[in-house]
Scaffold this active site. Structure first.
Site, PDB file in Angstrom:
ATOM      1  N   ALA C 246     -29.622  10.292   2.453  1.00 34.00           N
ATOM      2  CA  ALA C 246     -28.469  11.154   2.727  1.00 34.00           C
ATOM      3  C   ALA C 246     -28.258  11.329   4.233  1.00 34.00           C
ATOM      4  O   ALA C 246     -29.034  10.849   5.061  1.00 34.00           O
ATOM      5  CB  ALA C 246     -28.660  12.496   2.037  1.00 34.00           C
ATOM      6  N   HIS C 247     -27.221  12.091   4.559  1.00 38.69           N
ATOM      7  CA  HIS C 247     -26.822  12.319   5.948  1.00 38.69           C
ATOM      8  C   HIS C 247     -27.932  13.003   6.752  1.00 38.69           C
ATOM      9  O   HIS C 247     -28.622  13.890   6.264  1.00 38.69           O
ATOM     10  CB  HIS C 247     -25.561  13.171   5.995  1.00 38.69           C
TER      11      HIS C 247
END
Lengths: 356, 356, 356
Positions: C246-247
């Site tokens: 994820a980010h």
């Protein structure tokens, strides 16, 4: 814009403008021109930054930001502030203002392949190596990145963005402002196999996928078409990466499907629900409105509206928390049990002694 | 066809024809011409529908369908029926008759890129933006959607369908009637990394992937090639979406791998087994013929033929059901245990009293 | 090479050469020319094979191989051998020597689409149907397979290999010798949604992905860009297939992420850690250097360096092993508890008798 404007601010906007945009009140910022938004530790005197929780609010001295996005009630000691009842949302809206999504393609590339009877809206951005089938309808301002494949009879609404190497298979219907991230597959056949005694006979999937307005589909998702009828992703649903949605599933409005979630065929997920990362559910059940399935849970039966469930098989989250706290102490409980057994045996011996 | 024929039936087929096709007996349908198949609540007088379970059979009055697919023994009160010992299979076969899969491409597109020494069978459908490497062999009637990439030395059998943006890497061998759904990757390198003291040295993967006849591979699957030798997906295997098959795995005939399943390197899965959704197994083990791995199970050691296993670590499913029913009641059992301890202590006190 | 040289060896290399390459000592192989490497049961007299464990070492008579890769201390009874303290690594290095990765493209294909201000290093291999955006920089000897899409402002180092249908989105930075397998997505938007009272407002993702030298990214991975700042995959990380990052995650040097692992936003994974297959972790936590997350574990809080954790919620692996061994015997423990209860009741009855 944020780059050049960082130290100048000449081209910026007023704090009032941003407050109107983001929902909130401008305070102590008269005359300030805000030209960008950057993180707390990087923002300069003509930029705004978010200080939405206690840890940031306690060290406001440390940011050079010209303005602060803060929650109602925060003391900003006279510094220019955008005071918002929902500062996280205000932050998102202001970010969107200063960072509109890139639009690297405009017009229809000569290196795209377009089928017959193409109905294309105004101002398209269709990249090289896009392949569009026959009888496709595309709304206004749609942006299709390279490698996007659009099957026959697909309909896209307005302002749809489809990132590279997405496959949208025949007859899928995509609403307005839908975003589909790279590598996703919309409209693959469902996993339907009829046993024929020795092996399996493939059940044809003649249905479709319908994705309503304002949906965002994550990278490398797989959304199967209906066997008959449709797989239906309703307005405002957001899916993270690598999510699997099987045939004939309905996902209700504003529901979140976090990364690597899997939903089996003909399940119905309610509105404003959450399925957290790596969770899954069996088919033909209903997960109610506002329900939350905790990460990695495996849901084997319907979940009532508003319920929070954990574990495999899923149970109410409160119960699960209690259960897991005991599971972790099972070795100790087992010892205690064996100890009790020994002591009981001794007592029984004595008791026999007494009784004899 | 179903559209126009719905109310007319003129171009349809006889119920006997469908019974022959699907395996079953036509009853009470003399002279009827069936022109399509549709769901129970939508079918019209020249269409057939499936009424395969009690809930449909109890409300036969409510369908306008001209004919019914029903199990042996069903009372259809004189309505035309196709009576089948396997009505679900009959439904699938009749659906396939009325809805042959689309074939949107024919010939070899000028916008495809074809390598040297291409041996192409009869009647190909090779779409724009397909890229085929050198020394590739393709059987008859193969259909390759846009964005399909076929590596050097790949061999495809007859009647292979490969959906958009699939990557079939060099030297993979694909049998007849294989279907590969969009975004799948066939022949990526296995995850082999030799520790070199500080980091890892990549182990070259010089093997191949072999996919036998009648296999269906789901969307966004990843099937790694062998380190040496092959990763082997045997005849009739069906995989759902987002399935991972590591290097040198063998999956036996007619086995099902449900969505998001992962199989580690050099595992052997038997024939006619099922790995349900989000399940996984470690490498170098064997899952026996006809074994079933329940959803989300994590298999850490070999599973005997015919066994059904659940949980992480996986155990026989019956045991798991018992265990889980107790796990859910652990808070109550713990209370009981603490209560017993208190009561025992009291008794011990008394006992001491007696004994002193 | 291995094909022709199998029985001749004329073009091969000396065992000393291989020992130098792979780290080890040549023994008893004077004059031998080795022309390939093959499995134990297939190797011929001018080929080398690996006999790295007891099962192979006990049946050295059964291979026709001209030379053996063996661990220190192995008795090869006078047969030519490459003796290595790390024979598995030696095997990998010798395989890499005899099987350099294929390089099916050279130059820039006329059927690739290249944007403005393209800075391309020496000796590129850019395939047909590659689409490269504007202001892209590519180092020397990069190989881009068909269907690869490279966004605006992307920078690739030297010797990067990107397999088919990979999407590398705008401004991603990729180091030297990075391998990205087919279908992977680098730089998709993170899953950031600000609740607005009824639904969600998309948080723009203006950050980037940075992938350092010697990283290998598996097929159909999804690596999101940072919200601000970067998602950072550090030197030497290897990811298996279908991994989600994820980010704003950081993955430390030489860490392994096994298939179908998922890492939530802003988590930090240390150096030389392992997240095994189908494991996951929540966001904003730290998994320490050298930590190991066992397959399917769900990590809900930070893990200290060197810790090995299992289960959901994750606990130290030793504890988990104890716990699971008891979980499997819960039905039996429950019986024992109920038995104790009955016996205690009887004693209490007696006790009452005594006491009355």
């Amino acid at each position: 814009m944020s780059g050049n404007g960082r130290e100048r601010g000449g081209e910026g906007v007023s704090l009032e403008f941003l407050a109107g945009l983001a929902g909130g009140q401008a305070r102590d910022g008269e005359g300030l021109r805000v030209s960008g938004l950057r993180p707390f530790d990087e923002a300069g005197p003509f930029e705004i930054t978010a200080a939405v929780n206690a840890s940031y609010l306690s060290r406001l001295d440390e940011t050079r930001a010209g303005a602060l996005i803060v929650p109602v009630g925060a003391d900003t000691r006279g510094r220019p502030a955008l005071v918002s009842p929902n500062p996280y949302l205000a932050f998102a809206k202001i970010t969107a203002h200063f960072h509109p999504p890139p639009r690297p393609y405009s017009g229809i590339s000569h290196a795209a392949v377009i089928g017959k009877e193409f109905a294309c809206g105004a101002d398209p951005g269709i990249a090289p190596a896009v392949v569009i089938g026959n009888k496709v309808t595309v709304g206004d301002r749609c942006l299709l990145y390279p490698g996007v494949v659009v099957g026959d009879g697909v309909v896209l609404g307005d302002d749809v963005r489809i990132y590279p190497n997405v496959s949208v298979l025949e007859r899928s219907k995509i609403g307005n402002r839908v975003i589909i991230h790279a590598g996703a597959v919309i409209g693959s056949d469902g996993f339907g196999q009829a046993p024929d005694g020795t092996g399996y006979f493939k059940i044809p999937h003649t249905g479709t996928v319908q994705i309503d307005d304002d949906v965002e589909i994550g990278a490398n998702n797989t959304i199967d078409r209906g066997t008959f009828g449709r797989t239906w992703i309703q307005r405002g649903v957001k899916t993270d990466n690598l999510v699997h949605v099987a045939h004939n599933v309905t996902v209700g409005e504003d529901t979140l499907l976090v990364a690597q979630t899997g939903i089996s065929g003909s399940a119905t997920i309610g509105r404003h629900a959450v399925m957290a990362g790596q969770s899954g559910c069996v088919g033909h059940i209903t997960i109610g409105d506002n329900a939350v399935v905790i990460a990695q849970a495996g849901v084997g039966q319907s979940v009532p509206p508003g319920e929070v469930v954990s574990g495999t098989p899923a149970m109410p989250h409160r119960q699960w928390l209690k259960v897991q706290s005991i599971v972790a102490r099972l070795p100790e409980l087992r010892k205690k049990l064996l100890d009790l057994e020994r002591r009981l045996k001794r007592l029984e011996g004595k008791g026999d002694g007494h009784g004899s």
